[in-house]
Design a protein around this motif. Sequence first.
Motif, PDB file in Angstrom:
ATOM      1  N   TYR A  61       0.827  -1.208   0.000  1.00  0.00           N
ATOM      2  CA  TYR A  61       0.000   0.000   0.000  1.00  0.00           C
ATOM      3  C   TYR A  61       0.859   1.255   0.000  1.00  0.00           C
ATOM      4  O   TYR A  61       0.507   2.253  -0.644  1.00  0.00           O
ATOM      5  N   LEU A  64       2.222   2.079  -3.591  1.00  0.00           N
ATOM      6  CA  LEU A  64       1.276   2.151  -4.705  1.00  0.00           C
ATOM      7  C   LEU A  64       1.643   3.234  -5.732  1.00  0.00           C
ATOM      8  O   LEU A  64       1.517   3.000  -6.937  1.00  0.00           O
ATOM      9  N   ALA A 113      -8.369   2.167  -3.788  1.00  0.00           N
ATOM     10  CA  ALA A 113      -7.332   1.845  -2.809  1.00  0.00           C
ATOM     11  C   ALA A 113      -7.633   2.484  -1.458  1.00  0.00           C
ATOM     12  O   ALA A 113      -7.489   1.852  -0.404  1.00  0.00           O
ATOM     13  N   LEU A 117      -8.987  -0.842  -0.044  1.00  0.00           N
ATOM     14  CA  LEU A 117      -7.722  -1.449   0.366  1.00  0.00           C
ATOM     15  C   LEU A 117      -7.237  -0.905   1.703  1.00  0.00           C
ATOM     16  O   LEU A 117      -6.652  -1.644   2.507  1.00  0.00           O
ATOM     17  N   ASN A 118      -7.469   0.382   1.954  1.00  0.00           N
ATOM     18  CA  ASN A 118      -7.018   0.973   3.219  1.00  0.00           C
ATOM     19  C   ASN A 118      -7.592   0.259   4.440  1.00  0.00           C
ATOM     20  O   ASN A 118      -6.843  -0.090   5.363  1.00  0.00           O
ATOM     21  N   VAL A 121      -5.864  -3.111   4.806  1.00  0.00           N
ATOM     22  CA  VAL A 121      -4.490  -2.966   5.305  1.00  0.00           C
ATOM     23  C   VAL A 121      -4.500  -2.676   6.800  1.00  0.00           C
ATOM     24  O   VAL A 121      -3.683  -3.215   7.562  1.00  0.00           O
TER      25      VAL A 121
END
Length: 355
Positions: A61, A64, A113, A117-118, A121
Amino acid sequence: MTLSLYIARRFLWMVTRVFGAFLGILMLVEVVDQLRRFSDPGISIGEAVHLAAMSVPESLYRILPLIMILSAIALFLGLARSSALVVVRAAGRSGLRFLVTPVLVSLILGTLAVAVLNPLVAATIKEYDALWFKHKRGTESVLSISEEGLWVRQGGPEGQTVIHAARANGDGTELFGATFLTFGPDGLPETRIEAERALLQPGAWGMTGTKRWDLRQPNPESTATVAAQLTLGSELTREAIRDSFGTPSAIPVWDLPAYIAGLERAGFSGRSHRVWFQMELALPLLMSAMVLVAAGFTMRHARFGRTGQMVMLALGGGFAIFFLRNFAQVLGENGQIPVLMSAWEHPVAATLLAI
């Protein structure tokens, strides 16, 4: 429309390939590192892979933007070698119009993301921290901030202690209006201590203005004791409390505003979290800026030569932006520049310069 879909498909496929390559490399390196790191307590290959799987998403991440610029460079070089760029220009489409599709794709990927995705993560970071404490120390110490104040958990073989405080000093070593609830190894509550003030000392909490209840008694209030001073053993240190906050990346972006508010209500500084929140909001713009930087150097016909030099310049520009991003984050967290400037200045500048 057909051309735009073609470019979008190629770009997405390139991003997937680069992302997968970095995933494989980082997993291999992380597994070896976990085996080395836990060589004393000893862990199996499966446990090392599990730890690596929880640690690698954070590393991916963070890089990216670099994955994006590498994907964009590969895309434009592939289009140049196949003469696709010449065909597009001959069809009357300008360079900036051609870039609309890759930039929109990068913006969409950046938004996904941050939105999807955050949080994933953040969950893996917490899971990795819990596994690390389990394998390395066999104990846990967790601190959290909520609307009700500050919560700390410490523990060991003798049991767990849950600590609640209405507020605290800047590093969490001095608590006001604190309540200590201890649990035995069997998980049952044993004692409750309320203190006007609790100060973390080497190996113990030093408390003043205390009242102690023995919860194992049938009537705890009848046996409650009041003392001007009292100590309670603790393995916590100033550094452990500070580290138990974790990085702002361990908190999902959706929860950051409420967490920052609770952090500041408890007496802590939320500046680093506010900087991180703004940088997360600026991530889609940064990723589109990386695409524009790559295009500025590599969106040219292969017969012009100096392809290697252009690729190196594009990579140098991308790494420079990435370095400035981290440098601005440090300055923002230290209060040397405003929060919004630390997060938004470099992607905006990179976009304008690339255009």
